[in-house]
Design an enzyme around this catalytic site. Structure first.
Site, PDB file in Angstrom:
ATOM      1  CB  THR A   1      -0.895  -0.004   1.259  1.00  0.00           C
ATOM      2  OG1 THR A   1      -1.622  -1.229   1.278  1.00  0.00           O
ATOM      3  CG2 THR A   1      -1.854   1.173   1.261  1.00  0.00           C
TER       4      THR A   1
ATOM      5  CG  PHE B   1      -8.742  -5.259  -1.497  1.00  0.00           C
ATOM      6  CD1 PHE B   1      -8.827  -3.934  -1.096  1.00  0.00           C
ATOM      7  CD2 PHE B   1      -8.618  -5.531  -2.849  1.00  0.00           C
ATOM      8  CE1 PHE B   1      -8.807  -2.901  -2.027  1.00  0.00           C
ATOM      9  CE2 PHE B   1      -8.598  -4.509  -3.786  1.00  0.00           C
ATOM     10  CZ  PHE B   1      -8.698  -3.185  -3.376  1.00  0.00           C
TER      11      PHE B   1
ATOM     12  NE  ARG C   1     -11.662 -10.249   5.575  1.00  0.00           N
ATOM     13  CZ  ARG C   1     -12.793 -10.944   5.687  1.00  0.00           C
ATOM     14  NH1 ARG C   1     -13.795 -10.489   6.402  1.00  0.00           N
ATOM     15  NH2 ARG C   1     -12.923 -12.121   5.081  1.00  0.00           N
TER      16      ARG C   1
ATOM     17  CB  CYS D   1      -3.933  -2.170   7.301  1.00  0.00           C
ATOM     18  SG  CYS D   1      -2.869  -3.417   6.574  1.00  0.00           S
TER      19      CYS D   1
HETATM   20  P1  NAD Z   1       4.793  -7.524   6.919  1.00  0.00           P
HETATM   21  O1  NAD Z   1       5.478  -6.546   7.782  1.00  0.00           O
HETATM   22  O2  NAD Z   1       4.084  -8.683   7.522  1.00  0.00           O
HETATM   23  O3  NAD Z   1       5.815  -8.120   5.850  1.00  0.00           O
HETATM   24  C1  NAD Z   1       6.665  -7.344   5.070  1.00  0.00           C
HETATM   25  C2  NAD Z   1       7.916  -8.161   4.857  1.00  0.00           C
HETATM   26  O4  NAD Z   1       8.741  -7.554   3.863  1.00  0.00           O
HETATM   27  C3  NAD Z   1       8.763  -8.267   6.119  1.00  0.00           C
HETATM   28  O5  NAD Z   1       8.933  -9.625   6.445  1.00  0.00           O
HETATM   29  C4  NAD Z   1      10.087  -7.608   5.720  1.00  0.00           C
HETATM   30  O6  NAD Z   1      11.181  -8.221   6.322  1.00  0.00           O
HETATM   31  C5  NAD Z   1      10.098  -7.828   4.231  1.00  0.00           C
HETATM   32  N1  NAD Z   1      11.015  -6.933   3.489  1.00  0.00           N
HETATM   33  C6  NAD Z   1      11.319  -5.651   3.772  1.00  0.00           C
HETATM   34  N2  NAD Z   1      12.180  -5.163   2.857  1.00  0.00           N
HETATM   35  C7  NAD Z   1      12.428  -6.182   1.987  1.00  0.00           C
HETATM   36  C8  NAD Z   1      13.219  -6.299   0.836  1.00  0.00           C
HETATM   37  N3  NAD Z   1      13.962  -5.290   0.376  1.00  0.00           N
HETATM   38  N4  NAD Z   1      13.225  -7.484   0.193  1.00  0.00           N
HETATM   39  C9  NAD Z   1      12.489  -8.525   0.638  1.00  0.00           C
HETATM   40  N5  NAD Z   1      11.711  -8.471   1.732  1.00  0.00           N
HETATM   41  C10 NAD Z   1      11.689  -7.313   2.391  1.00  0.00           C
HETATM   42  O7  NAD Z   1       3.796  -6.671   6.020  1.00  0.00           O
HETATM   43  P2  NAD Z   1       2.402  -7.154   5.408  1.00  0.00           P
HETATM   44  O8  NAD Z   1       1.375  -7.124   6.472  1.00  0.00           O
HETATM   45  O9  NAD Z   1       2.615  -8.380   4.594  1.00  0.00           O
HETATM   46  O10 NAD Z   1       2.091  -5.911   4.455  1.00  0.00           O
HETATM   47  C11 NAD Z   1       2.808  -5.700   3.240  1.00  0.00           C
HETATM   48  C12 NAD Z   1       2.121  -4.571   2.499  1.00  0.00           C
HETATM   49  O11 NAD Z   1       0.780  -4.950   2.170  1.00  0.00           O
HETATM   50  C13 NAD Z   1       1.998  -3.269   3.292  1.00  0.00           C
HETATM   51  O12 NAD Z   1       2.120  -2.194   2.414  1.00  0.00           O
HETATM   52  C14 NAD Z   1       0.600  -3.338   3.852  1.00  0.00           C
HETATM   53  O13 NAD Z   1       0.057  -2.072   4.107  1.00  0.00           O
HETATM   54  C15 NAD Z   1      -0.143  -4.029   2.729  1.00  0.00           C
HETATM   55  N6  NAD Z   1      -1.321  -4.792   3.168  1.00  0.00           N
HETATM   56  C16 NAD Z   1      -1.311  -5.498   4.339  1.00  0.00           C
HETATM   57  C17 NAD Z   1      -2.431  -6.212   4.728  1.00  0.00           C
HETATM   58  C18 NAD Z   1      -2.471  -6.949   6.046  1.00  0.00           C
HETATM   59  O14 NAD Z   1      -3.575  -7.294   6.491  1.00  0.00           O
HETATM   60  N7  NAD Z   1      -1.356  -7.227   6.686  1.00  0.00           N
HETATM   61  C19 NAD Z   1      -3.558  -6.209   3.912  1.00  0.00           C
HETATM   62  C20 NAD Z   1      -3.529  -5.520   2.707  1.00  0.00           C
HETATM   63  C21 NAD Z   1      -2.396  -4.798   2.342  1.00  0.00           C
END
Ligand code: NAD
Length: 430
Positions: free
Chosen positions: A122, A153, A155, A261
């Site tokens: 995001t 999207f 959850r 989020c």
């Molecule tokens: P998260 O923190 O669980 O995972 C992100 C991962 O990316 C981490 O493990 C981190 O170590 C890794 N990372 C960071 N830099 C990196 C790199 N250069 N190369 C490889 N890996 C790297 O985050 P998430 O919850 O999976 O969210 C990811 C994105 O999706 C965010 O932008 C979030 O807003 C969006 N999102 C999250 C959700 C949710 O429910 N968690 C839902 C929709 C969208």
């Protein structure tokens, strides 16, 4: 197809596991080598129903390949997804460093042929075009790439099911080739597909999260009014929900929105709107009102005591919501931290999130069940909407407690029933 997913968190790992299960070869790239070794052995570092089994199945098939090496993955892939973290800075601005760092790595490792890079993190509108520029700048060999943005999207707590059965797939792309590839990839999901501009797709993600958060802020305002006038917010929700334009879903009076989020996305949108000249915007107000819920709740709890210092308080629920072990931006954790500062002795239980909470909280006694939590407590606070808390044996709780105050921040218990048992019962908006 051969696919790379950058980031092995809730979004990246779930996507990688599902795509590999659909028969694609998927490399999932993460930076942390210890977690990568664990993942190779089928261990997922967070709880998500069904994910570990899906990971194990596809590791065994050889289609899911965890790695820390971009070179092992990116040059062999037709599609590269970016699914890294986008946390908040203290100003509310989104920190997109991880996205830009991973884009630079993609650029350095691009193959000569065609690659489609799909951002799923995001990000503020306009970021995906910057990602494209970073890739272009870091390219080491002549290669042909296109960029797109597909918002996620899912959850937490139902990530696998949400990924398998999305309500819709949004494809933000400006080229026919990228659109064709992404439509083909998403066909098996059987969901309606919306193709739109990249900037619109970026804003769709923010808009969806801000609107859902708005419903929470809105119903909390109504709950506050209910408390002032002796109305019942649960009855109000039923009354408005029967209107088809409004609907009875997604009304959660309580502690306000939390989790990884909503807080950061609303704050990010507020910052972004302000920067675009909309200083007086709804999102800033939402952010302020939501933050104020914690102080308001603490005040309601404090009013029950002459002093909270040294009191034993039981806490049920630490996760940001039911169904997950995630404590990031959990309102329950905020309440516990504030009570600890006031010298309260906390004993707490959460069905899934205690290991994560232990890493962040000092001086809390973690208990094996709700009845241990109630032991000699002067107050019992229900702070997360776990369904199992609805079924607690209140007679047993009453016997264990020193005093009889229950604060139910999620309106889980039947008000009349609790009062009939002789509890001093406080809930939200009723
Ligand atoms: P998260 O923190 O669980 O995972 C992100 C991962 O990316 C981490 O493990 C981190 O170590 C890794 N990372 C960071 N830099 C990196 C790199 N250069 N190369 C490889 N890996 C790297 O985050 P998430 O919850 O999976 O969210 C990811 C994105 O999706 C965010 O932008 C979030 O807003 C969006 N999102 C999250 C959700 C949710 O429910 N968690 C839902 C929709 C969208």
């Amino acid at each position: 197809m051969n696919i790379t997913v950058l980031g092995a968190g809730y979004v990246g790992l779930t996507l990688a596991a599902v795509l590999s299960d659909f028969g694609h070869r998927v490399w999932v790239v993460r930076k942390d080598s210890q977690k990568n070794e664990a993942l190779k052995n089928g261990q997922v570092h967070f709880f998500e129903p069904g994910l570990e089994a899906l990971v194990k199945k596809n590791l065994a098939s050889g289609r899911l390949c965890p790695t820390t090496d971009y070179q092992e993955a990116v040059p062999h892939s037709e599609i590269v997804f970016i699914a890294v973290g986008t946390p908040s800075l203290s100003s509310g601005e989104m920190d997109i460093t991880q996205v830009f760092e991973s884009a630079a790595e993609v650029g350095r490792n691009l193959r000569r042929g065609y690659t489609l890079i799909v951002n799923k993190s995001t990000v503020p509108p306009g970021t995906t075009w910057k990602v494209s520029q970073i890739i272009q700048k870091n390219k080491k060999r002549p290669s042909n790439f296109e960029i797109s943005f597909c918002p996620e999207f899912l959850r937490e707590g139902s990530a696998v099911q949400d990924t398998l059965h999305p309500d819709r797939v949004v494809i933000g792309t400006e080229t026919p080739r990228a659109a064709r590839i992404l439509k083909q990839l998403h066909q098996p999901f059987g969901a309606p597909i919306l193709q739109c501009r990249i900037t619109s797709a970026e804003l769709i993600k923010y808009t969806a999260n801000a609107y859902l958060a708005l419903r929470i802020v809105f119903i909390n305002q109504i709950a506050d009014l209910c408390e002032k006038i002796g109305a019942d917010v649960e009855e109000v929700v039923k009354g408005i929900g029967l209107d088809k334009r409004i609907g009875s879903h997604y009304w959660y009076p309580g502690l306000g929105y939390g989790g990884s989020c909503f807080p950061k996305d609303v704050a990010g949108l507020a910052f972004f709107a302000d920067k675009k000249g909309m200083e007086d915007n709804l999102f800033t107000k939402m952010h302020q009102l939501n933050k104020a819920r914690i102080d308001k709740t603490l005040k309601r709890i404090s009013e029950q005591f002459v002093s909270l210092k040294g009191k034993v308080v039981g806490v049920l629920g630490l996760a940001c919501k039911q169904g997950t072990d995630d404590v990031r931006k959990s309102p329950a954790m905020d309440i516990v931290r504030a009570l600890l500062k006031k010298g309260v002795r906390i004993q707490a239980y959460d069905p899934l999130a205690m290991e994560n909470a232990k890493r962040e909280l000092e001086g809390v006694k973690f208990c094996a069940n709700p009845y241990q939590v109630a032991e000699k407590a002067e107050a019992l606070l229900i702070l997360t909407d776990w369904p199992e808390f609805k079924k607690i044996d209140l007679r047993k709780i009453k016997k264990a407690m020193k005093k009889n105050f229950i604060f139910d921040s999620r309106n889980l218990l039947a008000k009349e029933q609790v009062a009939a048992l002789g509890f001093n019962y406080l809930s939200v908006g009723r």
